[in-house]
Design an enzyme around this catalytic site. Structure first.
Site, PDB file in Angstrom:
ATOM      1  N   TYR A 111      40.020   9.239 -24.910  1.00 18.50           N
ATOM      2  CA  TYR A 111      39.804  10.657 -25.188  1.00 18.50           C
ATOM      3  C   TYR A 111      39.321  11.339 -23.909  1.00 18.50           C
ATOM      4  CZ  TYR A 111      38.407  15.051 -27.217  1.00 18.50           C
ATOM      5  OH  TYR A 111      38.313  16.404 -27.489  1.00 18.50           O
ATOM      6  N   GLN A 173      39.456  15.319 -34.742  1.00 17.72           N
ATOM      7  CA  GLN A 173      40.777  14.949 -35.260  1.00 17.72           C
ATOM      8  C   GLN A 173      41.552  14.051 -34.299  1.00 17.72           C
ATOM      9  OE1 GLN A 173      39.563  17.969 -34.667  1.00 17.72           O
ATOM     10  NE2 GLN A 173      41.103  19.450 -34.004  1.00 17.72           N
ATOM     11  N   ASN A 196      32.253  16.131 -27.187  1.00 24.43           N
ATOM     12  CA  ASN A 196      31.149  16.934 -27.726  1.00 24.43           C
ATOM     13  C   ASN A 196      30.574  16.284 -28.986  1.00 24.43           C
ATOM     14  OD1 ASN A 196      32.984  17.492 -29.763  1.00 24.43           O
ATOM     15  ND2 ASN A 196      33.476  19.534 -29.003  1.00 24.43           N
ATOM     16  N   SER A 219      25.174  15.086 -22.049  1.00 25.86           N
ATOM     17  CA  SER A 219      25.022  14.651 -20.661  1.00 25.86           C
ATOM     18  C   SER A 219      23.584  14.878 -20.194  1.00 25.86           C
ATOM     19  CB  SER A 219      26.000  15.428 -19.778  1.00 25.86           C
ATOM     20  OG  SER A 219      26.203  14.742 -18.576  1.00 25.86           O
ATOM     21  N   GLN A 241      24.739  19.032 -13.954  1.00 27.77           N
ATOM     22  CA  GLN A 241      24.689  18.331 -15.235  1.00 27.77           C
ATOM     23  C   GLN A 241      24.511  19.318 -16.388  1.00 27.77           C
ATOM     24  OE1 GLN A 241      25.694  14.720 -16.274  1.00 27.77           O
ATOM     25  NE2 GLN A 241      25.212  15.228 -14.179  1.00 27.77           N
ATOM     26  N   HIS A 244      27.563  21.078 -18.103  1.00 31.10           N
ATOM     27  CA  HIS A 244      28.484  20.325 -18.958  1.00 31.10           C
ATOM     28  C   HIS A 244      28.613  20.951 -20.344  1.00 31.10           C
ATOM     29  CE1 HIS A 244      28.620  17.195 -15.975  1.00 31.10           C
ATOM     30  NE2 HIS A 244      29.320  16.408 -16.749  1.00 31.10           N
ATOM     31  N   GLU A 308      20.578   8.815 -18.645  1.00 32.90           N
ATOM     32  CA  GLU A 308      21.998   8.466 -18.468  1.00 32.90           C
ATOM     33  C   GLU A 308      22.333   8.381 -16.984  1.00 32.90           C
ATOM     34  OE1 GLU A 308      26.439  10.286 -19.441  1.00 32.90           O
ATOM     35  OE2 GLU A 308      24.671  11.553 -19.614  1.00 32.90           O
ATOM     36  N   HIS A 309      21.997   9.429 -16.229  1.00 30.32           N
ATOM     37  CA  HIS A 309      22.180   9.445 -14.774  1.00 30.32           C
ATOM     38  C   HIS A 309      20.805   9.588 -14.124  1.00 30.32           C
ATOM     39  CE1 HIS A 309      25.940  11.390 -16.360  1.00 30.32           C
ATOM     40  NE2 HIS A 309      26.459  10.423 -15.639  1.00 30.32           N
TER      41      HIS A 309
END
Length: 334
Positions: A111, A173, A196, A219, A241, A244, A308-309
């Site tokens: 994705y 979907q 998202n 994020s 960041q 995002h 995360e980062h």
């Protein structure tokens, strides 16, 4: 506390409804979902050969060269990674020999977000390891724009990677389509990729049926620095960041109180120059500044919150990196 980003009960019910429509109606279900969302109804979900070819003229040489450099860097890293994953034939006890072999997944679904921005970097970072590992069937779903078109950068990357199975469907979907299959979109054995809140919820819903990489949250970045001369780049890292999505998070940690003030000033200047100002106007409420007393406090904060980062911007980064146990990725020094 950061702003709550949970989906409403109505949103959750809609996602479950979309899942049912895809399972029971396939491509026709995707058309019904488009009507519910007031989106353009696309009859030909698969990107055509002519669409791939036309994409080339919409990209300038600068972006093409940047993609090629990224491609080379990612490829080098994952080719090296592949060398060390198998265990060669060993004898653990007399007459007992063990070894491990890894086989590629036959058909994988990727994705690629493209709603507010086409994340072609995510495309490269997902598809290149899949290609190197030998996945013979790579299925890609990415949301089209309001006119039913895929961003030319995504198309150019797909052409570069020789990926032909690219489909114009996004959101929850898309995840359901790759998990259960439709008349047009093949059923995949594992699904990868960020997205998202709706995409994330869909991935959680299908996880008992089709494996996923992981449920990804908004994020997030933590930046650590005490260098007063780096205020501009710190502000840029935080904003990069936060732009995002409106629920993205950013944290700056420093022992230098004056630097925190300078970074705040820089953010006020830089935010006005960015095209994604409307998103930043929302996500800026998720920007946190932490004044630490010492290095131990900084290390404790990082290990407790598991960013995360994580960006350790100063040249003495090793005084932190040695002791960090919990972080998604760590960027050290300049």
């Amino acid at each position: 506390e950061f702003k709550d980003s949970k989906l409403s009960k109505k949103d959750l019910n809609n996602i479950k409804k979309f899942k049912s429509l895809v399972i029971n109606k396939g491509d026709e279900g995707l058309k019904k979902i488009s009507k519910i969302l007031n989106e353009k109804c696309i009859t030909n979900l698969k990107v055509t050969k002519s669409e791939f070819i036309k994409a080339d003229k919409f990209l300038d040489d600068g972006i093409k060269n940047a993609i090629l450099i990224a491609y080379s860097n990612i490829k080098k890293y994952h080719e090296k990674q592949l060398e060390g994953i198998s265990i060669k034939d060993i004898e653990t006890t007399k007459g007992v020999r063990l070894w491990s072999e890894f086989r590629p997944i036959d058909i994988v679904g990727l994705y690629i977000p493209g709603g507010t921005a086409p994340l072609f970097s995510s495309f490269l970072m997902q598809a290149i390891p899949a290609i190197i590992s030998g996945c013979s069937n790579i299925i890609v779903c990415t949301p089209p724009d309001k006119n039913g078109k895929i961003d030319p950068t995504i198309l150019w990357v797909a052409n570069l990677l020789n990926i032909k199975n690219l489909f114009k469907v996004g959101g929850a979907q898309a995840i359901f389509s790759m998990a259960y299959g439709t008349e047009t979109i093949p059923k995949c054995l594992k699904i990868f990729g960020p997205g998202n809140q709706y995409v994330n919820e869909a991935k959680k819903l299908i996880n008992n049926h089709t494996p996923i990489d992981m449920p990804a949250g908004p994020s997030e970045v933590y930046v650590v620095s005490d260098d007063i001369s780096k205020a501009d780049i710190i502000a840029a890292d935080l904003l990069s960041q936060l732009e995002h999505s409106d629920d993205a998070k950013a944290v700056f940690i420093s022992k230098n109180k004056n630097l925190i003030s300078k970074v705040k000033e820089q953010i006020s200047v830089q935010i006005k120059l960015l095209s994604r100002y409307s998103i930043l106007n929302e996500s800026i409420t998720n920007l946190l500044f932490i004044k630490a007393k010492n290095d131990d406090q900084i290390i404790e904060c990082i290990n407790t919150n598991a960013p995360e980062h994580l960006i350790l911007l100063d040249s003495d980064f090793v005084k932190y990196s040695t002791y960090i146990q919990n972080a998604g990725s760590i960027f050290c020094g300049n």
